[in-house]
Design a protein around this motif. Structure first.
Motif, short mmCIF file in Angstrom:
data_model
loop_
_atom_site.label_atom_id
_atom_site.label_comp_id
_atom_site.label_asym_id
_atom_site.label_seq_id
_atom_site.Cartn_x
_atom_site.Cartn_y
_atom_site.Cartn_z
N GLU A 32 0.83 -1.20 0.00
CA GLU A 32 0.00 0.00 0.00
C GLU A 32 0.87 1.26 0.00
N ALA A 33 1.96 1.20 0.75
CA ALA A 33 2.87 2.35 0.81
C ALA A 33 3.42 2.64 -0.58
N ALA A 34 3.81 1.56 -1.27
CA ALA A 34 4.36 1.75 -2.61
C ALA A 34 3.33 2.36 -3.54
N GLU A 35 2.10 1.91 -3.39
CA GLU A 35 1.04 2.46 -4.24
C GLU A 35 0.81 3.95 -3.95
N VAL A 36 0.83 4.29 -2.69
CA VAL A 36 0.64 5.71 -2.32
C VAL A 36 1.82 6.55 -2.80
N ARG A 37 3.00 5.97 -2.74
CA ARG A 37 4.16 6.72 -3.24
C ARG A 37 4.01 7.02 -4.72
#
Lengths: 318, 571
Positions: free
Chosen positions: A287-292
């Motif tokens: 999810e963090a990667a997607e938000v980044r």
């Protein structure tokens, strides 16, 4: 809450002149046109207001007609045309200059990106009308947008002296102080602006943020919470509170806060940036990667905000 | 000089209360400026004095504090620049000054063979051949220069021979054993892919104004440049490594520091970039193959807390709060703040600049060289920043900013809480750029040499050892690697104390365009009794030594330390 630069902020509009009579001779009633244009303006229909005031400038081409046309164009976002109309109004006005015209001209120049000329015009008007607080406010704001923090602070300080109950003057003085890194005076200014205008949420958010920057986290938290009590989905307050949560190590609460802010403003850069960090902190790496990626997209689509001047708050709400 | 002085005076006043409350017995930090008296007679030439036509004229030069003659004290190299249209004959050479051991210097540029001209920028130092003699890299606008130390007090320039003569505009550079093979590799960050012929002049394009004043163009609107990674080969040459994950993205690179991000024993790379996101390259090298992954955004060190790219110039790394993790500091443009990224664990950082107290006083200043050093030897890393604007055109009260600016000095009162204090002679406004940190007079406390654009350098000798309450006790370490690089750079040292654990790393990189003292000093404050220091060498070898108070202790890497010795993460 009106921004400086809108109708009537700096003084009265130019008085009617003999040109009104010319219009009457052409068969259109300038007074009726003026009233109609003002109604459109007040109703927020700037396109119609521009159309009517253009007719007014053809019928009765006096300073007042050009002034109102300039204001309508300004509100329409046609800054270059607004500046041209307001310069025309200034040329037809009294020798000493009309502060309302100068104020609007400065505003048009500022919003059109010519902050240097805006400062010149407003500085000249401030010299002619030293007791006119709205002009000082606009001049201070112009200095502020040019990163001229000391000049902004000095001019806005004078505006506050002249108009101590003007929350905008207090707010922008606080912004100038914050831009100079003077957080204690900025806190006082924001606090006073918020007291004078509790609905000026940006002042309250700026106050909370400044308190946070000074390490007064509990007070900051209370401030953000109060803003959210007034307007539950106000993104700057949601982000500010979430930042405090993140710094306190409560990544779960931070994620919730950032997500709430993004629900209201999907490209909110600070929320995206820190949401990614908070998610990573929780081990939610995908999810963090997607938000980044969302952050990268937002960053590439939106120009960098100005340097520190953009830190504390956006403009006050209208 | 308005805002700069106002800024620090206000900061000092703000900090006065805290200082008074903390008690008068706390050691002060006191510098004296002694460049002329110490024999450092040098004039920097760097572009126009009153105006700049090209961005090349703005970045300035660096300095190195290194022991070129292996006599145990730090000597000084000062890089020099040029002016547009000048050839070598009109330019001024870079210079080398030999230290007599007590902080007095004699120029030896010519005899050492270091006379060199052109647009020098950064300086990096390594013992390339692990022969005990320190070699010198000078990045430039134009091919880099690499001066091999012959070991007899002279150097020979061998950049082309060893593969370091890349012609791009190099800025910061750092040597370190990135693949842990015992030889120091190199990373060079580049600023702008600059073509003077096609770059518009001042005021000729939207990116060529500052607050309405026509100024040199850029860096926005100009072409950024990639960082370059070089692997030290067994034959003594360097090989550019383009597939290791470093430099995939073009940025406006200026500062670089090597540090151990995760305490896993390998060196990671952090680069401060101007108007573009900062880069953190995590070292994933394995089995001698260099491999990095850029994780600046994920780690929280690419942008500030607003998600905004700042204008990174200088950079340094150190454990400011005593948690055993290495924190990062970046200096930025004026009307912005210097950033402290505090390591929060798991390779993740938080922008805690305001909470730490370094943000607010830094707003009026455009920061360059920066050093996290224990100036008062109380066991906590303090912070010194040198400043100076890029536009001479701002002088004269036209804007808030002044071209010449004061430096900033922050005392760490403990646990990473900084207070701006009277910077003493750093308050004199100068157009600072590089700053090299090191103990030039052997008294344990770090001194500073700062370069000044188109002026004489400043040599701030740390006199805290003499008066001002006196510094605490200290224990220093001079490292000699065997399996690891001989200069010991990259070694991690951990000291357990009653009140916590102190972590230091031996490094020469950091600050801005500078090479720094590789020796490690532990400030012991008023409690010199201490336990042993645990070292982890870049080879993985671990060693424990008892510190010697008040002196530099020579520590040699054990000859038969197994390369496979596991390295434990830090406490």
């Amino acid at each position: 809450m009106l921004l400086p630069g809108v109708l009537g902020a700096a003084g009265r509009a130019p008085p009617p002149t003999r040109a009104v009579m010319v219009g009457q001779a052409r068969g259109e009633d300038p007074a009726a046109l003026l009233r109609a244009g003002q109604r459109w303006l007040a109703a927020g229909n700037f396109e119609n207001a521009v159309r009517v005031f253009r007719r007014l400038t053809e019928t009765a081409p006096d300073a007042r007609a050009w002034y109102y046309l300039g204001v309508a164009l300004l509100e329409s976002g046609e800054f270059a045309d607004a500046a041209a109309a307001l310069r025309r109004a200034a040329s037809l006005g009294p020798p000493g200059g009309n502060p309302a015209v100068a104020h609007s001209l400065g505003t048009a120049l500022l919003r059109g990106g010519d902050s240097g000329e805006a400062v010149r015009v407003l500085q000249e008007a401030a010299t002619r009308h030293p007791g006119n607080a709205p002009i000082l406010l606009q001049l201070g704001y112009a200095h502020y947008t040019r990163l001229e923090g000391e000049a902004a602070r000095e001019v806005l300080g004078r505006a506050v002296e002249l108009s101590p109950d003007d929350p905008l003057a207090r707010f922008y003085l606080g912004m100038a102080e914050a831009a100079l890194g003077e957080l204690e005076p900025a806190t006082r200014s924001f606090r006073e602006a918020a007291r004078l205008a509790p609905d000026l949420l940006d002042a309250r958010v700026a106050l909370a943020r400044t308190l946070s920057q000074r390490g007064l986290e509990d007070e900051a938290r209370t401030g953000y919470a109060a803003v959210l009590a007034a307007e539950p989905a106000w993104p700057p307050a949601l982000v500010g509170l979430a930042m405090l949560d993140l710094q306190a190590g409560d990544a779960e609460a931070a994620v919730a806060g950032f997500e709430a802010a993004l629900a209201a403003e999907p490209a909110q850069r600070q929320a995206l940036y820190n949401l990614a960090a908070a998610l990573a902190r929780l081990g939610r790496l995908e999810e963090a990667a997607e938000v980044r990626e969302r952050f990268r997209e937002a960053a590439s689509n939106a120009p960098e905000p100005g340097r520190s001047l953009a830190r504390t708050a956006s403009r006050p709400r209208r | 000089m308005r805002s700069a002085l106002v800024g620090w005076v206000a900061a000092v006043l703000a900090g006065a209360g805290a200082g008074a409350a903390a008690g008068a017995s706390e050691p002060a930090i006191r510098f004296t400026e002694v460049a002329e008296r110490a024999g450092i007679r040098f004039i920097n030439m760097y572009g126009g004095v009153r105006s700049k036509d090209l961005i090349l004229e703005t970045t300035g030069t660096g300095a190195a504090l290194f022991d070129y003659d292996a006599d145990g004290d730090l000597d000084l190299f000062l890089a020099n620049g040029s002016r547009l249209g000048y050839g070598d004959a009109q330019s001024l050479s870079s210079a080398l000054f030999r230290n007599d051991g007590a902080g007095s210097f004699t120029e030896v540029t010519g005899p050492a063979g270091l006379e060199s001209y052109g647009w020098a920028q950064g300086v990096a130092v390594t013992d390339h051949e692990n022969d005990g003699d320190l070699d010198l890299l000078v990045t430039r606008y134009g091919p880099n220069l690499f001066f091999r130390n012959r070991g007899d007090g002279t150097f020979e320039e061998v950049a082309a021979e060893v593969g370091l003569d890349d012609p791009q505009w190099g800025a910061g550079a750092a040597f370190g054993d990135l693949d842990r093979d015992g030889a120091a590799d190199l990373v060079v960050v580049h600023y702008v892919d600059l073509d003077p012929e096609t770059t518009p002049g001042p005021g000729a394009a939207p990116n060529c104004f500052f607050l309405g004043i026509p100024v040199m163009c850029g860096p926005k609107g100009l072409r950024p440049a990639p960082a370059l990674l070089y692997r030290a080969e067994a034959d003594g040459s360097f090989r550019q490594v383009s597939d290791a994950g470093v430099g995939a993205e073009r940025v406006f690179g200026l500062g670089v520091v090597l540090f151990d991000l995760e305490g896993d024993g390998d060196l990671d790379i952090y680069a401060a970039n101007d108007q573009t996101p900062n880069h953190l390259y995590r070292n994933d090298s394995d089995g001698g193959r260099l491999a990095f992954r850029e994780i600046g955004l994920a780690a929280g060190v690419a942008y500030n807390e607003d998600g905004r790219a700042q204008a990174g110039m200088g950079v340094d790394a150190g454990d400011v709060d005593g948690d055993g993790r290495i924190d990062l500091v970046v200096t930025n443009f004026s009307h912005d703040y210097n950033t402290l990224y505090r390591a929060a664990g798991d390779g993740w950082f938080l922008d805690e600049s305001f909470a730490a107290g370094i943000a607010e006083p830094s707003y009026p200043y455009l920061g360059w060289g920066a050093g996290l050093r224990d100036f008062d030897l109380d066991g906590w890393l303090d912070l010194l920043v040198v400043n100076g604007h890029v536009y001479p055109e701002v002088e004269g009260g036209i804007t808030d900013s002044d071209y010449a600016q004061a430096g900033l000095l922050f005392r760490n009162a403990g646990a990473g809480q900084f207070t701006a204090i009277d910077p003493g002679p750093l308050a004199a406004p100068r157009v600072y750029r590089g700053a090299a940190f090191g103990d030039t007079d052997g008294d344990g406390d770090p001194d500073v040499v700062a370069t000044v654009m188109n002026g004489a350098p400043a040599y701030f000798r740390n006199e805290s050892a003499v008066d001002g309450g006196g510094p605490g006790a200290w224990a220093g370490f001079r490292l000699v690697g065997r399996t690891s690089p001989r200069d010991g750079a990259g070694t991690r040292l951990v000291l357990d104390r009653n009140d916590g654990t102190v972590v230091r790393e031996a490094r020469t990189s950091g600050s801005y365009l500078a090479a720094n003292d590789p020796r490690v000093v532990f400030g012991l404050g008023d409690a010199p009794e201490t336990g042993p220091v645990r070292l982890t060498w870049p080879s993985g070898c671990r060693q424990t030594v008892d510190p010697a108070v008040g002196q530099y202790q020579l520590v040699v890497e054990p000859p038969r330390c197994p390369a496979e010795t596991p390295t434990a993460p830090p406490p």
